[in-house]
Design a protein around this motif. Sequence first.
Motif, PDB file in Angstrom:
ATOM      1  N   ASN A  53      -3.550  -2.624  -6.535  1.00 47.15           N
ATOM      2  CA  ASN A  53      -4.055  -2.458  -5.167  1.00 47.15           C
ATOM      3  C   ASN A  53      -5.197  -3.420  -4.847  1.00 47.15           C
ATOM      4  O   ASN A  53      -5.474  -3.686  -3.678  1.00 47.15           O
ATOM      5  CB  ASN A  53      -4.492  -1.012  -4.924  1.00 47.15           C
ATOM      6  CG  ASN A  53      -4.622  -0.717  -3.453  1.00 47.15           C
ATOM      7  OD1 ASN A  53      -3.681  -0.892  -2.691  1.00 47.15           O
ATOM      8  ND2 ASN A  53      -5.804  -0.270  -3.049  1.00 47.15           N
ATOM      9  N   VAL A  57      -5.546   5.221   3.932  1.00 46.71           N
ATOM     10  CA  VAL A  57      -4.145   4.901   4.235  1.00 46.71           C
ATOM     11  C   VAL A  57      -3.816   5.244   5.684  1.00 46.71           C
ATOM     12  O   VAL A  57      -3.203   4.443   6.398  1.00 46.71           O
ATOM     13  CB  VAL A  57      -3.193   5.620   3.257  1.00 46.71           C
ATOM     14  CG1 VAL A  57      -1.753   5.530   3.736  1.00 46.71           C
ATOM     15  CG2 VAL A  57      -3.312   5.029   1.868  1.00 46.71           C
ATOM     16  N   GLN A 107     -11.547   2.124  -2.912  1.00 47.45           N
ATOM     17  CA  GLN A 107     -11.036   1.257  -3.977  1.00 47.45           C
ATOM     18  C   GLN A 107     -12.015   1.195  -5.148  1.00 47.45           C
ATOM     19  O   GLN A 107     -11.608   1.233  -6.312  1.00 47.45           O
ATOM     20  CB  GLN A 107     -10.745  -0.144  -3.445  1.00 47.45           C
ATOM     21  CG  GLN A 107     -10.125  -1.071  -4.457  1.00 47.45           C
ATOM     22  CD  GLN A 107      -8.744  -0.633  -4.921  1.00 47.45           C
ATOM     23  OE1 GLN A 107      -7.964  -0.090  -4.150  1.00 47.45           O
ATOM     24  NE2 GLN A 107      -8.437  -0.865  -6.173  1.00 47.45           N
ATOM     25  N   SER A 135       0.828  -1.211   0.000  1.00 47.65           N
ATOM     26  CA  SER A 135       0.000   0.000   0.000  1.00 47.65           C
ATOM     27  C   SER A 135       0.861   1.260   0.000  1.00 47.65           C
ATOM     28  O   SER A 135       0.562   2.226  -0.716  1.00 47.65           O
ATOM     29  CB  SER A 135      -0.927   0.008   1.212  1.00 47.65           C
ATOM     30  OG  SER A 135      -1.844  -1.051   1.125  1.00 47.65           O
TER      31      SER A 135
END
Length: 135
Positions: free
Chosen positions: A46, A122, A86, A13
Amino acid sequence: MNMTMATVSLIVSIGLGVAAVVAWLMGRKRDFPSHCRVMAVATFVNWLPVLVVMIPAWLGVLGVGRMDVPHTFAPAAHGVVGLLTQLLMTYTVVRMNWLKKLPPRRTFWLMRVTLAMWLMAVVGGTAIYVLWYLA
């Protein structure tokens, strides 16, 4: 969740975050073809940690059933924000690269909202990693 898998997921990540910053710099320089290619690769790569590590861990947290403690509420909230991020990243990349007729017509705000959500995901994911494995 296994600490090794969580660590690999965190490192991937962070690496993809670095790639996103590089792509952002490309966009600032008006190198949009390179910007779009890097973001497409980062977005689709990802999906690997999301599908292999994060979603199974999130489902495990939801199976606990108690959302009143940080060890369960924070990961559950992070999972919702992260999955929405996402999905929005994927929509944005697909819209920008291949399906340009999809809304919105002006995509600047879409990229900004995606960036803000990604930063929240994050920071939240890193905090959860610290909470679960380093605290």
